[in-house]
Design an enzyme around this catalytic site. Structure first.
Site, short mmCIF file in Angstrom:
data_model
loop_
_atom_site.label_atom_id
_atom_site.label_comp_id
_atom_site.label_asym_id
_atom_site.label_seq_id
_atom_site.Cartn_x
_atom_site.Cartn_y
_atom_site.Cartn_z
N SER A 142 -14.91 -4.07 -7.49
CA SER A 142 -14.30 -3.92 -6.17
C SER A 142 -15.01 -2.77 -5.47
O SER A 142 -15.48 -1.83 -6.12
CB SER A 142 -12.82 -3.56 -6.31
OG SER A 142 -12.31 -3.12 -5.06
N TYR A 156 -6.43 1.59 -9.85
CA TYR A 156 -7.19 0.33 -9.70
C TYR A 156 -8.67 0.64 -9.47
O TYR A 156 -9.56 0.06 -10.11
CB TYR A 156 -6.60 -0.45 -8.53
CG TYR A 156 -7.39 -1.66 -8.09
CD1 TYR A 156 -7.27 -2.88 -8.75
CD2 TYR A 156 -8.27 -1.59 -7.00
CE1 TYR A 156 -7.99 -3.99 -8.34
CE2 TYR A 156 -8.99 -2.69 -6.59
CZ TYR A 156 -8.85 -3.89 -7.26
OH TYR A 156 -9.57 -4.99 -6.85
#
Ligand code: NAP
Length: 247
Positions: A142, A156
């Site tokens: 990501s 995350y």
């Protein structure tokens, strides 16, 4: 026939990658954890177009499940050509002081540990050291690994940062075994994941700050994943493709 295993392929980016890979001649192992109905719809859609696919339940954060998954995929399709480590989760947006140990465990097990375990099992099928014929691994990281995702989900972001380091190291470790390891780093893609972060309309809120002024489509990430998984990217290993609308 070439076989691709895609983790978390019942929805979102994984499902789009499954449909694309099948269209381009791969047999597709569609992994899911809980959403069996969605995984079966992906398989049906592939079969209707004359492709080959099967759904495989496994929680990829669980080591026993991962081992079973790779055995089942081998039994069904034979040798694995490509692995796409796509399964991932995020949790409610918050600052670090509100993140519990249990949440850290869930995030790191689902996003990082799972990727390590699946890479390990793939190496045992792909490497000539284990009588494999080589292959490709694509990790879905990501852009959060670059930004750190402050005020939203640093946990995350860090779990994806570890996936980036894994990609760099493993690409070098496997380079002379005909296994290439690369990653895509998406951002702002229209999928269900933003709802689990507590803000289903997150993309709408920030789209004016994205140079291309819109969110991305799962299929736009699938194209980058597929390129890295295919022979078209034969001289690339240890690289990252950012699919972020320019941010
Ligand atoms: P999504 O729509 O929420 O889909 C997530 C998929 O992962 C589902 O198929 C889910 O299956 C599966 N999954 C989650 N935990 C699993 C587990 N333990 N075992 C097996 N499958 C599991 O998310 P998405 O947006 O497509 O995200 C796909 C990947 O892209 C993730 O790694 C995410 O971090 C990354 N990413 C997405 C964006 C974005 O903007 N959407 C941006 C950057 C990175 P079940 O429903 O069956 O659990």
């Amino acid at each position: 026939m070439k076989t691709m295993l895609i983790t978390g392929a019942s929805r979102g980016i994984g499902a789009a990658t499954a449909l694309l890979a099948a269209e381009r001649g791969f047999s597709v192992a569609v992994n899911y954890n809980k959403t069996k109905g969605d995984a079966e719809k992906v398989v049906e859609s592939i079969m209707q177009k004359g492709g080959l696919a099967k759904a495989f339940q496994a929680d990829v954060s669980n080591e026993e499940d991962v081992i079973r998954l790779f055995e089942e995929v081998y039994t069904e399709f034979g040798n694995l050509t490509s692995l796409v480590n796509n399964a991932g989760i995020l949790e409610e947006q918050c600052r670090l002081e509100h993140i519990t140990r249990q949440r850290l465990q869930r995030i790191f097990e689902s996003n990082t540990l799972s990727t390590f375990l699946c890479c390990r099992e793939a190496i045992k099928r792909m490497s000539p050291k284990y009588e494999g014929n080589g292959g490709t691994i694509v990790n879905v990281s990501s852009i959060a690994s670059r930004t750190g995702a402050p005020f939203e989900y640093i946990d995350y972001a860090a779990s994806k940062g570890a996936v980036d380091s894994l990609t760099i190291g493993l690409a070098k470790e496997l380079a002379d075994e005909n296994i290439r390891v690369n990653a895509v780093r998406p951002a702002f893609i229209h999928t269900d994941i933003h709802a689990s972060g507590g803000e289903p309309n997150r993309i709408e809120r920030i789209k004016e700050t994205i140079p291309l002024k819109r969110g991305g489509l799962a299929n736009e990430v699938a194209e980058a994943i597929f390129w890295l998984a295919s022979e078209q990217s034969s001289y690339s290993t240890g690289i990252f493709i950012d699919v972020t609308g320019g941010r």
